[in-house]
Scaffold this motif. Structure first.
Motif, mmCIF file in Angstrom:
data_model
loop_
_atom_site.group_PDB
_atom_site.id
_atom_site.type_symbol
_atom_site.label_atom_id
_atom_site.label_comp_id
_atom_site.label_asym_id
_atom_site.label_seq_id
_atom_site.Cartn_x
_atom_site.Cartn_y
_atom_site.Cartn_z
ATOM 1 N N PHE A 86 0.960 -1.061 0.036
ATOM 2 C CA PHE A 86 0.165 0.017 0.192
ATOM 3 C C PHE A 86 1.041 1.141 0.007
ATOM 4 O O PHE A 86 0.699 2.198 -0.965
ATOM 5 C CB PHE A 86 -1.007 -0.058 1.271
ATOM 6 N N LEU A 87 1.894 1.423 0.855
ATOM 7 C CA LEU A 87 2.626 2.501 1.049
ATOM 8 C C LEU A 87 3.655 2.866 -0.091
ATOM 9 O O LEU A 87 3.762 4.062 -0.764
ATOM 10 C CB LEU A 87 3.596 2.370 2.356
ATOM 11 N N ASP A 88 4.277 1.487 -0.771
ATOM 12 C CA ASP A 88 4.908 1.793 -1.916
ATOM 13 C C ASP A 88 4.331 2.496 -3.330
ATOM 14 O O ASP A 88 4.357 3.011 -3.812
ATOM 15 C CB ASP A 88 5.576 0.504 -2.309
ATOM 16 N N MET A 162 -3.273 8.166 7.568
ATOM 17 C CA MET A 162 -1.935 9.087 7.180
ATOM 18 C C MET A 162 -1.958 9.216 5.636
ATOM 19 O O MET A 162 -1.246 9.870 5.095
ATOM 20 C CB MET A 162 -0.700 8.034 7.914
ATOM 21 N N ILE A 163 -2.474 7.935 4.998
ATOM 22 C CA ILE A 163 -2.391 7.967 3.692
ATOM 23 C C ILE A 163 -3.334 8.967 3.001
ATOM 24 O O ILE A 163 -2.917 9.816 2.083
ATOM 25 C CB ILE A 163 -2.827 6.428 3.208
ATOM 26 N N GLU A 164 -4.587 8.962 3.566
ATOM 27 C CA GLU A 164 -5.469 10.094 3.005
ATOM 28 C C GLU A 164 -5.153 11.404 3.448
ATOM 29 O O GLU A 164 -4.971 12.397 2.619
ATOM 30 C CB GLU A 164 -6.814 9.820 3.504
ATOM 31 N N THR A 184 7.133 6.645 4.110
ATOM 32 C CA THR A 184 8.255 6.175 4.904
ATOM 33 C C THR A 184 8.407 5.939 6.595
ATOM 34 O O THR A 184 8.905 5.157 7.016
ATOM 35 C CB THR A 184 9.488 7.089 4.385
ATOM 36 N N LEU A 185 7.522 6.761 6.985
ATOM 37 C CA LEU A 185 7.423 6.652 8.546
ATOM 38 C C LEU A 185 6.630 5.507 8.878
ATOM 39 O O LEU A 185 6.975 4.973 9.845
ATOM 40 C CB LEU A 185 6.813 7.857 9.164
ATOM 41 N N GLU A 189 7.581 1.948 10.778
ATOM 42 C CA GLU A 189 7.019 1.563 12.023
ATOM 43 C C GLU A 189 6.448 -0.160 11.856
ATOM 44 O O GLU A 189 6.749 -0.914 12.513
ATOM 45 C CB GLU A 189 5.546 2.440 12.223
ATOM 46 N N ILE A 190 6.229 -0.362 10.583
ATOM 47 C CA ILE A 190 5.847 -1.861 10.054
ATOM 48 C C ILE A 190 7.132 -2.542 10.149
ATOM 49 O O ILE A 190 6.998 -3.733 10.533
ATOM 50 C CB ILE A 190 5.390 -1.775 8.721
#
Length: 192
Positions: A86-88, A162-164, A184-185, A189-190
């Motif tokens: 998701f983050l990538d 955080m994404i939205e 990246t933060l 955490e993950i």
């Protein structure tokens, strides 16, 4: 696909970005006819009203946003890696998201929150689906000792927020590094 289904799909595809950028209230029938080259009668011959076009446009935008993520999720087994998908995605694809007007969930939620129940219902369904997907990944990751997360519900809400929020800030301020830094933060955490 029969002719009317093809026409409906054509209208949806041609108007989806307009609805995402201008919102339901800001999108006029003339925007729809200009984007499609069709008459008012052709549009309303395929849809009950503007609301139905807007709902289908949201569904289309949401599907476009999530299909790449879904494909990548299938390619990784570990829960931590699935969350990183998701983050990538947002770190790599933010330009495409911005060009489409931003996140369809966020834009439609703001547009429909206090006035359009049908659109709001669609946003709620999308958010619930996203939330459930991440919850399942986190729970599986905790079971397999791939993730060290104390409170699944809190983490999931924080990740989505955080994404939205990062998309909104980065797009409005024209500072994509806000999105990249916040993703990246979350990654850090993950990975802890």
């Amino acid at each position: 696909m029969v002719r009317s289904e093809k026409t409906r799909q054509f209208i949806i595809e041609k108007t989806a970005t307009i609805f995402n950028k201008k919102g339901y209230i800001g999108t006029y029938l003339s925007d729809l006819t200009n984007a499609t080259g069709l008459t008012k009668g052709s549009i309303y011959g395929n849809f009950k009203d503007k609301n139905e076009v807007a709902v289908e446009a949201f569904r289309y935008n949401y599907k476009q946003l999530t299909k790449d993520i879904a494909l990548k999720l299938e390619q990784v087994d570990r829960s931590d890696e699935q969350l990183l998908v998701f983050l990538d995605f947002y770190k790599r694809e933010y330009r495409k998201v911005f060009e489409n007007g931003g996140c369809a969930i966020l834009n439609t939620a703001v547009d429909a929150d206090d006035g359009n129940e049908l659109l709001k219902e669609e946003v709620v369904k999308a958010l619930q689906s996203w939330r459930k997907t991440i919850e399942e990944i986190v729970e599986e990751g905790i079971k397999k000792s791939e993730l060290k997360i104390n409170n699944t519900a809190d983490f999931v809400i924080k990740m989505i927020a955080m994404i939205e929020g990062s998309i909104m800030l980065a797009k409005v301020l024209n500072e994509p590094q806000i999105l990249v830094k916040n993703m990246t933060l979350l990654e850090e955490e993950i990975k802890e």
